[in-house]
Enzyme design. Structure first.
Site, PDB file in Angstrom:
ATOM      1  N   HIS A  97      -4.299  -2.452   5.724  1.00 49.53           N
ATOM      2  CA  HIS A  97      -5.022  -1.505   6.573  1.00 49.53           C
ATOM      3  C   HIS A  97      -5.135  -2.179   7.931  1.00 49.53           C
ATOM      4  O   HIS A  97      -5.598  -3.320   8.015  1.00 49.53           O
ATOM      5  CB  HIS A  97      -6.403  -1.196   5.999  1.00 49.53           C
ATOM      6  CG  HIS A  97      -6.352  -0.765   4.570  1.00 49.53           C
ATOM      7  ND1 HIS A  97      -6.000   0.497   4.195  1.00 49.53           N
ATOM      8  CD2 HIS A  97      -6.559  -1.462   3.432  1.00 49.53           C
ATOM      9  CE1 HIS A  97      -6.011   0.576   2.879  1.00 49.53           C
ATOM     10  NE2 HIS A  97      -6.344  -0.603   2.386  1.00 49.53           N
ATOM     11  N   SER A 150       0.564  -3.730 -10.435  1.00 50.98           N
ATOM     12  CA  SER A 150      -0.644  -3.232  -9.783  1.00 50.98           C
ATOM     13  C   SER A 150      -0.344  -2.735  -8.374  1.00 50.98           C
ATOM     14  O   SER A 150       0.299  -1.726  -8.210  1.00 50.98           O
ATOM     15  CB  SER A 150      -1.802  -4.222  -9.793  1.00 50.98           C
ATOM     16  OG  SER A 150      -2.991  -3.524  -9.455  1.00 50.98           O
ATOM     17  N   CYS A 193      -1.361  -8.092 -12.236  1.00 56.93           N
ATOM     18  CA  CYS A 193      -1.766  -8.324 -13.617  1.00 56.93           C
ATOM     19  C   CYS A 193      -0.908  -9.413 -14.244  1.00 56.93           C
ATOM     20  O   CYS A 193       0.271  -9.527 -13.934  1.00 56.93           O
ATOM     21  CB  CYS A 193      -1.627  -7.045 -14.431  1.00 56.93           C
ATOM     22  SG  CYS A 193      -2.596  -5.679 -13.796  1.00 56.93           S
TER      23      CYS A 193
END
Length: 136
Positions: free
Chosen positions: A71, A66, A86
């Site tokens: 940020h 995944s 996953c």
């Protein structure tokens, strides 16, 4: 191991009190994000990093399992981290904990979620990370 959905586990972490220079250095963050992914057992497929004007960065590492992302808001000493994996073989918390050792926040708050089992289930609610986990 705690029981999780076959679809995946998702860890979101807010880190506060992080050094401005580190949060504004997309190249260094990208290197550490790849290291974090590998330490968790994930397979890195690619990555992208973007520096914003006047400050801030986003790094996204695409994983076979995944993704992991960060940020940053250097002017606030803040970073939002996110890792979704996953299956059972990769532990996203390992990646997030590694990034905490890199970022050295004064405060961090996490949410661990189970995904793919109907409504998103929070298996560990938002709580301050203990000082022993946050290297000062």
């Amino acid at each position: 191991m705690e029981e999780y959905s076959t679809f995946g586990r998702h860890v979101a972490m807010d880190a506060w009190g992080v050094d401005f220079g580190l949060l504004n250095d997309a190249t260094t963050l990208e290197k550490h994000m790849k290291d974090a992914a590998e330490k968790s057992g994930a397979t890195v497929l690619s990555s992208q990093a973007k520096v914003f004007d006047p400050q801030g960065a986003t790094v996204l590492v695409l994983l076979s399992e995944s993704h992991i992302s960060i940020h940053t808001y250097p002017e606030k000493g803040f970073a939002a981290l996110d890792c979704y994996t996953c299956g059972y073989d990769v532990d996203p918390m390992v990646a997030i904990q590694y990034m905490l050792t890199v970022l050295k926040p004064t405060q961090a708050f996490e949410k661990v979620m189970r995904r793919g089992d109907g409504p998103i289930e929070v298996v560990k609610p938002v709580s301050p990370v203990k000082k022993r986990l946050v290297h000062q």
